[in-house]
Enzyme design. Structure first.
Site: not given
Length: 331
Positions: A49-50
């Site tokens: 993920p970010e």
């Protein structure tokens, strides 16, 4: 991979898991455990993920208001800055080692530290354990602009690899049509979209990009509860703190893999931390582009076109003339 190799299949995994906030070594340990698990199931590509390394500071405002700062907010930023990683740096070397050890291509969301400015960044590693490059988020969203700098056109890469042409945009910059078009112009086939957006509307954006670009879209988000962040008063979750219990879900994930035809291959998962995997059949790209190739037979460059300023932008540059007498300072 040659664009004619449309019979290839690639096993891809998106990771839905939370950061160990303010503890980068522990987050790296967690990343390795997740990569090892994904490799056990045959993953050739793993997407995180970010801001997985360094953390997404959900709910925090760092004491910021117009014409007003607080000592507590300044200290929060100091701790956040300390959790970020330099590129290059020892954390990057460790991530490269993981990619090589488990023989996977790795796409990792990090908070990058350059001097005293932070960037929301994606790092790319190949299966031989080599760092390939990075993408810095061009446009942080809303209050993110208080804590993150802006990327430029020099870090919008698409890497040609044996598993396909690989690139990434982060969260809401995926809503920028011209930026997406730049990715299509570089021939992206595996479009990675790390995000912090768990709303159902995000799924519509991911489906649209898959159809528009004729590419596979892999979106990875964190699944977080309030107790994945430090407790108050060390970390205060905005104006919602009193409404939250330690087990309250503050980000429900929604990680997903979508084919070029718009079909959901895996996910979305809104239930827990998870590894979400699918086999990517590259014949799907050719079949999709037969109908719509946005930068090919469906383009009209005689009417409209895009120019991307892809050189690095720096705030200060120094010019010097060098001759036999040595460098001269320009005044």
């Amino acid at each position: 991979m040659d664009m004619g190799s449309d019979t290839q299949s690639v096993r891809a995994t998106v990771v839905q898991a939370s950061t160990v906030f303010y503890d980068t070594p522990a987050t790296l340990d967690k990343a390795e455990r997740l990569i090892a698990d994904a490799a056990t199931y045959g993953a050739q590509l793993v997407v995180f993920p970010e801001a997985f390394i360094g953390g997404y500071p959900r709910g925090s405002n760092f004491g910021g208001a117009i014409a007003c700062r607080t000592a507590k907010g300044n200290e929060e930023f100091r701790k956040y800055h300390a959790s970020a990683v330099g590129v290059p740096g020892p954390e990057v070397e460790r991530l490269a080692g993981m990619a090589g050890k488990y023989k996977i291509y790795l796409v990792m969301g990090v908070i990058e530290r350059e001097g005293y400015t932070l960037y929301c960044t994606v790092l790319f590693f190949d299966s031989q354990g080599q760092y390939m490059g990075k993408h810095r988020k061009l446009m942080p969203t809303a209050l993110e602009r208080v804590i993150w700098g802006f990327g430029d056109g020099s870090t919008i890469p698409v890497f040609e690899t044996p598993i396909g042409k690989l690139g990434s945009l982060i969260c809401w910059e995926n809503r920028m049509p011209l930026l997406r078009t730049a990715m299509y112009g570089k021939g992206v086939e595996i479009y990675c979209a790390p995000t912090a957006d768990a709303r159902e509307t995000w799924q519509s954006s991911m489906t649209h990009i898959a159809l528009e670009g004729g590419c596979f879209v892999l979106s990875a988000n964190q699944f977080c509860r309030r107790n994945d962040y430090p407790p108050p008063p060390d970390y205060v979750y905005g104006n919602m703190e009193e409404e939250l219990s330690p087990d309250s879900v503050v980000c429900s994930g929604g990680s997903v893999i979508i084919s070029p035809s718009g079909a959901v291959l895996a996910g979305p998962n809104y239930e827990s931390e998870a590894l979400i995997s699918a086999d990517l059949d590259f014949g799907e790209i050719v079949r999709a582009k037969f109908y719509f190739d946005v930068v090919g037979h469906f383009a009209r460059p005689d009417v409209m076109s895009l120019t991307v300023m892809d050189h690095p932008l720096v705030p200060v540059s120094f010019a010097s003339n060098t001759n036999a007498e040595g460098p001269k300072k320009l005044l």
